[in-house]
Design a protein around this motif. Sequence first.
Motif, short mmCIF file in Angstrom:
data_model
loop_
_atom_site.label_atom_id
_atom_site.label_comp_id
_atom_site.label_asym_id
_atom_site.label_seq_id
_atom_site.Cartn_x
_atom_site.Cartn_y
_atom_site.Cartn_z
N ARG A 125 17.98 115.62 -82.36
CA ARG A 125 16.79 115.99 -81.59
C ARG A 125 15.56 116.08 -82.49
NH1 ARG A 125 17.05 117.78 -76.44
NH2 ARG A 125 15.11 118.92 -76.79
N ASP A 126 15.77 116.42 -83.78
CA ASP A 126 14.63 116.47 -84.71
C ASP A 126 14.11 115.08 -85.04
OD1 ASP A 126 14.89 119.21 -84.77
OD2 ASP A 126 16.18 119.21 -86.54
N LEU A 127 14.96 114.07 -84.90
CA LEU A 127 14.53 112.69 -85.21
C LEU A 127 13.92 111.99 -84.01
CD1 LEU A 127 17.61 111.52 -87.32
CD2 LEU A 127 15.40 112.28 -88.17
N LEU A 128 14.01 112.63 -82.84
CA LEU A 128 13.50 111.96 -81.65
C LEU A 128 11.99 111.79 -81.68
CD1 LEU A 128 15.58 113.46 -78.70
CD2 LEU A 128 15.98 111.40 -80.04
N PHE A 129 11.28 112.73 -82.34
CA PHE A 129 9.83 112.64 -82.33
C PHE A 129 9.36 111.40 -83.09
CE2 PHE A 129 10.25 114.39 -86.51
CZ PHE A 129 9.11 114.00 -87.20
N LEU A 130 10.17 110.93 -84.07
CA LEU A 130 9.82 109.68 -84.75
C LEU A 130 9.91 108.49 -83.81
CD1 LEU A 130 11.63 110.19 -88.18
CD2 LEU A 130 9.17 110.35 -87.71
N LEU A 131 10.95 108.49 -82.96
CA LEU A 131 11.08 107.40 -82.00
C LEU A 131 10.02 107.49 -80.91
CD1 LEU A 131 14.95 107.22 -81.52
CD2 LEU A 131 13.50 105.73 -82.89
N ARG A 132 9.57 108.71 -80.58
CA ARG A 132 8.56 108.86 -79.54
C ARG A 132 7.23 108.27 -79.98
NH1 ARG A 132 8.70 114.71 -76.74
NH2 ARG A 132 7.72 113.50 -75.07
N ILE A 133 7.01 108.15 -81.29
CA ILE A 133 5.77 107.55 -81.78
C ILE A 133 5.76 106.06 -81.49
CG2 ILE A 133 4.34 107.17 -83.82
CD1 ILE A 133 5.55 109.66 -85.04
N PHE A 134 6.91 105.41 -81.70
CA PHE A 134 6.97 103.95 -81.62
C PHE A 134 7.48 103.46 -80.26
CE2 PHE A 134 7.54 105.13 -86.07
CZ PHE A 134 6.49 104.42 -86.65
N ALA A 135 8.01 104.34 -79.44
CA ALA A 135 8.55 103.90 -78.15
C ALA A 135 7.48 103.29 -77.24
CB ALA A 135 9.27 105.06 -77.45
N PRO A 136 6.29 103.92 -77.08
CA PRO A 136 5.27 103.25 -76.24
C PRO A 136 4.85 101.90 -76.78
CG PRO A 136 4.73 105.56 -76.57
CD PRO A 136 5.86 105.26 -77.50
N LEU A 137 4.81 101.77 -78.12
CA LEU A 137 4.49 100.47 -78.70
C LEU A 137 5.55 99.44 -78.33
CD1 LEU A 137 2.61 98.84 -80.54
CD2 LEU A 137 3.99 99.60 -82.48
N ALA A 138 6.81 99.84 -78.37
CA ALA A 138 7.89 98.93 -77.97
C ALA A 138 7.77 98.57 -76.50
CB ALA A 138 9.25 99.58 -78.24
N LEU A 139 7.35 99.53 -75.66
CA LEU A 139 7.18 99.25 -74.24
C LEU A 139 6.07 98.21 -74.02
CD1 LEU A 139 7.69 99.83 -71.23
CD2 LEU A 139 6.10 101.75 -71.42
N VAL A 140 4.95 98.38 -74.72
CA VAL A 140 3.83 97.44 -74.56
C VAL A 140 4.23 96.06 -75.06
CG1 VAL A 140 1.48 96.92 -75.30
CG2 VAL A 140 2.09 99.25 -74.67
N ILE A 141 4.92 95.99 -76.22
CA ILE A 141 5.32 94.70 -76.77
C ILE A 141 6.33 94.01 -75.84
CG2 ILE A 141 6.54 93.59 -78.68
CD1 ILE A 141 5.34 95.67 -80.54
N THR A 142 7.29 94.77 -75.33
CA THR A 142 8.27 94.19 -74.41
C THR A 142 7.60 93.69 -73.14
OG1 THR A 142 9.94 95.72 -75.28
CG2 THR A 142 10.42 94.64 -73.18
N PHE A 143 6.68 94.49 -72.60
CA PHE A 143 5.97 94.07 -71.39
C PHE A 143 5.14 92.81 -71.66
CE2 PHE A 143 2.06 94.18 -68.85
CZ PHE A 143 2.59 94.14 -67.57
N SER A 144 4.48 92.76 -72.81
CA SER A 144 3.67 91.58 -73.15
C SER A 144 4.56 90.35 -73.32
CB SER A 144 2.88 91.83 -74.42
OG SER A 144 2.03 92.94 -74.28
N TYR A 145 5.72 90.54 -73.94
CA TYR A 145 6.64 89.41 -74.14
C TYR A 145 7.14 88.87 -72.80
CZ TYR A 145 10.73 86.81 -75.78
OH TYR A 145 11.66 85.83 -76.02
N ILE A 146 7.51 89.79 -71.90
CA ILE A 146 7.99 89.35 -70.59
C ILE A 146 6.87 88.69 -69.80
CG2 ILE A 146 8.92 90.15 -68.38
CD1 ILE A 146 10.39 92.34 -69.92
N ALA A 147 5.65 89.28 -69.88
CA ALA A 147 4.52 88.71 -69.15
C ALA A 147 4.17 87.33 -69.68
CB ALA A 147 3.31 89.64 -69.26
#
Length: 364
Positions: free
Chosen positions: A264-286
Motif C-alpha cells: 500500500r505504501d508503493l501504490l502512491f508511486l503507481l498513482r503518479i503514472f497511472a493517469p499517464l498510462a490511461l492517456v497513452i492507452t487512450f491515444s494509442y487506441i484512438a
Amino acid sequence: MMNRLRLFLASLTPQNINIALAVTFIAIAIISPKMAAILIYIIMGLALLKIIYSTIKRIFVIFPLVRKKIITRGWRMVVHTRKFYAISPTTELFFLLSLLIIPVIFVVLLIWQNLSGANVLIAILAITLSCAAFFDIKGKVSWLIKKAWARVIGKLLFAGIGSVAFFIALAGIKQSLYQMTQVDAKHFPEFVNLAATLYTPIIYCYFIGFLLMTMVVIEWFAIMLPMSISPLLSSFYPGKLARVSYRLRTGKKEPSDHTPFQPRDLLFLLRIFAPLALVITFSYIANGLSATTDGWLNKTIISALIEMHYHDNADCQNLPWNTKLLRLDKDTVSVVQSTETGGFTFSKQRCPLTSVMDNPQHNP
C-alpha cells in the motif's frame, strides 16, 4: 483653599486641558522654538510607542485564535485530501495487479530475454494501470460532485469546455470543407452544423485528456516537492517526520511493527503514472481506430455532404445532365466527380443560369 482646589479640579475637562496645552505650547514656541521642536519629537515618539504597544498587545490577543483556526483548517484540509485520495477496493486491486506484473516484466526481459513476451506483459500492465487510473479518477470525481461548490464549478467548467469544443469543431469543419471543395462553408449550412455537432464530443475528449494531464502535473509537483524537502527535514527530525507522514496519509498513528515498502505504501508511486498510462492507452487506441476508419469515415462524410447539398444537373448546358453540382452564384457551380479509386474530386465551373427547357440534352 481646599474648596478652590476642588473647584479647579472639577473645571479640568478634556476640552479645557487641550486648550491649556495648546496655549502653553504656543507660549513655549514663542519663547524658545528649539524647545517646541523637541516637545514635538517627544510627543510624536510617545504616540508612536503607544501605537506599537497597542498593536503588539492586540497581536498577542488574536494570535492564539488565528493559530487555532489555522491548525483546525489545516487538519480539516488534510482530512478532505485524505478522503479525496482514498483508494477504493477496485482501484487497489488493479494497482496490486500492476505491482505483480512489474517484477515479472523484469524477469522476462532481463533473465529470459524474451522481448515479445515482455511486450505482451507491458501491454497488460498498461491496461491494468489504465483501469486503475479510470476507477481512481472516477472515485475522485464522485467525491467532488458531493460538494456544493464543486457542482457549481463543475457545471460552469464543463459547460465552458462544451462551448469551446463546439466552436473549435465548427472552425475545423469550415476549414476542412474549404480545403476539400474550395467553396465557402456558408453554402453548406446544414452539413456544417451537423458535422460540428458530431465532432464536438471528440474535441471534448481531447479537452478532458488535457485536464487529466494537468491534474497529473499538479499531483507530480505536490508529491515531488515534499519528497525533495523530506531529506533535509529528516536530518533534523529523523523519526518524527516518518510518523507525521504516516499520520497524514492514513489518519492513524504509526504502529510499532510497521515496516517501509509495504504494497500500500508503493501504490502512491503507481498513482503518479497511472493517469499517464490511461492517456497513452487512450491515444494509442484512438490512433489505431483513426488509422483503420479514416478512409471510410472521410468517404462517408463526403457522401453525406453530396447527398445533402449537391443535386443532378438540370440547368447547365455545358455539363452532362447526370453531373452532381451545387450552384454558388448566377454563373458558377461547384461540381463533384467520382474518381477511379472510389473517391471524389471537387471543382468550380462556369454555368450560366438557364431554364430546363433551354437545355438541349433534355429535349426529345
